[in-house]
Design an enzyme around this catalytic site. Structure first.
Site, short mmCIF file in Angstrom:
data_model
loop_
_atom_site.label_atom_id
_atom_site.label_comp_id
_atom_site.label_asym_id
_atom_site.label_seq_id
_atom_site.Cartn_x
_atom_site.Cartn_y
_atom_site.Cartn_z
N PHE A 1 0.85 -1.19 0.00
CA PHE A 1 0.00 0.00 0.00
C PHE A 1 0.89 1.25 0.00
O PHE A 1 1.85 1.33 0.78
CB PHE A 1 -0.86 -0.04 1.27
N ARG B 1 -12.13 -3.64 -7.93
CA ARG B 1 -11.89 -4.48 -6.76
C ARG B 1 -13.23 -4.82 -6.12
O ARG B 1 -14.00 -3.93 -5.78
CB ARG B 1 -11.04 -3.67 -5.78
N TYR C 1 -11.30 -0.21 10.32
CA TYR C 1 -12.48 0.28 9.60
C TYR C 1 -12.80 -0.55 8.36
O TYR C 1 -13.76 -0.27 7.66
CB TYR C 1 -12.37 1.76 9.25
N LYS C 2 -11.99 -1.57 8.08
CA LYS C 2 -12.27 -2.43 6.93
C LYS C 2 -13.13 -3.61 7.40
O LYS C 2 -14.29 -3.41 7.74
CB LYS C 2 -10.95 -2.82 6.28
N ASP D 1 1.58 -5.70 8.01
CA ASP D 1 0.39 -4.86 7.95
C ASP D 1 -0.81 -5.77 7.68
O ASP D 1 -0.89 -6.38 6.61
CB ASP D 1 0.54 -3.79 6.86
C1 LIG Z 1 -6.15 0.73 4.63
C2 LIG Z 1 -4.69 0.58 4.76
C3 LIG Z 1 -3.94 1.55 5.43
C4 LIG Z 1 -4.61 2.77 5.96
O1 LIG Z 1 -3.80 3.54 6.75
P1 LIG Z 1 -4.42 4.81 7.52
O2 LIG Z 1 -3.33 5.28 8.34
O3 LIG Z 1 -5.62 4.30 8.25
O4 LIG Z 1 -4.86 5.79 6.48
C5 LIG Z 1 -2.57 1.36 5.54
N1 LIG Z 1 -1.98 0.26 5.04
C6 LIG Z 1 -2.68 -0.70 4.38
C7 LIG Z 1 -1.99 -1.90 3.85
C8 LIG Z 1 -4.05 -0.55 4.21
O5 LIG Z 1 -4.75 -1.47 3.55
#
Ligand SMILES: *Cc1c(COP(=O)(O)O)cnc(C)c1O
Length: 427
Positions: free
Chosen positions: A129, A387, A233-234, A208
């Site tokens: 990401f 997706r 939040y996912k 992560d």
């Molecule tokens: C959703 C996601 C994030 C989000 O990071 P925030 O700090 O909440 O914006 C980070 N890394 C990955 C791999 C994600 O899927």
């Protein structure tokens, strides 16, 4: 997985056989014609959350005021951490809910790089990401000392091979930090195998879990992971911008030196001493005052996840993603779509990527459809990936069927051509 027919009747039959089907009732769903396949970006609202928050507002903040801290606000990050620990194979005192995923990643990666003093290399991969990669780039820039970020390379845009990783992890590697499930392709690493590679080279691991927690089995202790962060939040359904979590292996906790020394990380924050003395346990990884209302919103969400259980959720998620791929093979491959996710279920998380050169316009057509067409909400990842996030807590087989047949219609009729190819702010 073999499905006998692409007919709607089979989808309905699979819904009847689905032992988790009833859990969808626990989520707010005001529009039955909205087919929501984006639970991997923002999970649905649990029906119990508004009343729970209302109580936190009036009975706690409203009535108890500052006394709320001693009534249970103070250790909320640890109590919720213990609940999340049960979902990711960790001990209750190894997980803390705090800050955002990006900030937690910064905190733990910085601590790990300094702990591994002398080793210059931080290894990630080119499927990760962007925020994770930006955090690493900034960290290397901040810490200096010859440190560098290297990325293991994917050969097909979908997976990173074990051979590539084995080649990339060496005696210079301080830290290996990867997303367990890749945000675009849904590729799922073999965590245990990667941890073993890292460990035998003397590197630490930082996972992560953002696209895994709440949908994919994770065994941090059993696979001997050192560090992890993730999002709530996912698939955890904690609400927009909900606080993230972090995990630190028990015996590492007292050894790591964080880059942010806030009072909530102190051994005795309310002694108000002038010199920082860090807590020796997981509290050391907290920075400032916890966001109580946002933390309270996580409680009903975690209760639902615990009741469903990760093994059952994973079984359903695999069946749903297999079904997506089956329908896509039947209906969409002939229209120029290709699969952007691993075909093997054991190498795939809970979302499926379908690629098409006009993917963005097709997404717009799905989202903005006028009735009677159902509206489908997937998301889009550049340059060509649609997706489909599959949330096994509330997605039904019949929804998948309706969404994919709608996508087939959009592609077949060419109606997507009426939508602009210029991207909006959030895709
Ligand atoms: C959703 C996601 C994030 C989000 O990071 P925030 O700090 O909440 O914006 C980070 N890394 C990955 C791999 C994600 O899927």
């Amino acid at each position: 997985m073999h499905f006998s027919s692409p007919d709607f009747a089979l989808a309905q039959q699979l819904d009847v056989e689905d032992e988790l089907a009833g859990f969808a009732e626990q989520f707010s769903n005001p529009d039955p014609d909205l087919l929501y396949l984006d639970g991997n970006s923002l999970g649905r609202l649990p029906k119990a959350t508004p009343a729970h928050l209302q109580q936190a507002l009036t009975r706690e903040w409203g009535a108890r005021l500052i006394r709320g801290w001693n009534d249970g606000w103070l250790d909320l990050p640890q109590r919720l951490g213990a609940q999340i620990a049960a979902l990711i194979g960790a001990q209750p005192d190894e997980v803390l809910v705090c800050d955002s995923t990006s900030v937690n990643l910064f905190k733990l990666a910085a601590a790990a790089l300094r702990y591994q003093n002398g080793r210059p290399k931080l290894l990630s991969d080119d499927l990760n990401f962007p925020s994770d990669l930006y955090i690493f780039q900034g960290l290397v820039d901040l810490l200096g000392g010859g440190r560098r970020l290297e990325l293991a390379q994917t050969s097909d845009g979908i997976e990173v091979s074990q051979t590539e990783l084995a080649r990339s992890i060496d005696a210079e590697t301080a830290l290996v930090s990867l997303s367990l499930v890749a945000f675009k392709s849904g590729f799922l690493y073999d965590m245990k195998a990667v941890n073993l590679l890292a460990q035998s080279a003397g590197a630490l691991t930082l996972w992560d879990l953002s696209h895994a927690a709440g949908a994919v089995p994770v065994d941090l202790n059993g696979s001997r992971a050192d560090l992890a962060v993730g999002c709530t939040y996912k698939y955890i359904n904690g609400g927009p911008g909900a606080p993230a979590f972090l995990y630190v292996r028990k015996d590492l906790q007292a050894q790591l030196n964080l880059p942010l020394w806030g009072w909530f990380a102190a051994q005795a924050p309310f002694a108000f001493g002038l010199d920082f003395e860090p807590a020796g346990d997981i509290r050391r990884f907290q920075v400032g005052t916890p966001p109580v209302l946002a933390l309270r919103a996580l409680e009903p969400a975690l209760e639902i996840l615990q009741a469903a259980g990760i093994p059952r959720l994973r079984r359903k998620s695999v069946l749903l993603t297999e079904y997506v791929i089956y329908l896509a093979d039947q209906w969409l491959a002939p229209l120029g779509f290709t699969l952007g996710s691993p075909r093997a279920a054991e190498r795939r998380g809970s979302h499926v990527a379908l690629r098409h050169p006009h993917g963005y316009q097709m997404c717009r057509a799905l989202i903005e459809a006028a009735p009677p067409a159902p509206r489908v909400i997937p998301d889009f990842r550049a340059p060509d990936t649609i997706r489909l996030g599959i949330a096994p807590l509330y997605n039904h087989f019949s929804e998948i069927h309706r969404a994919l047949s709608r996508l087939r219609q959009v592609a077949e009729t060419g109606e997507y051509a009426a939508y602009p190819a210029v991207r909006q702010g959030v895709t």
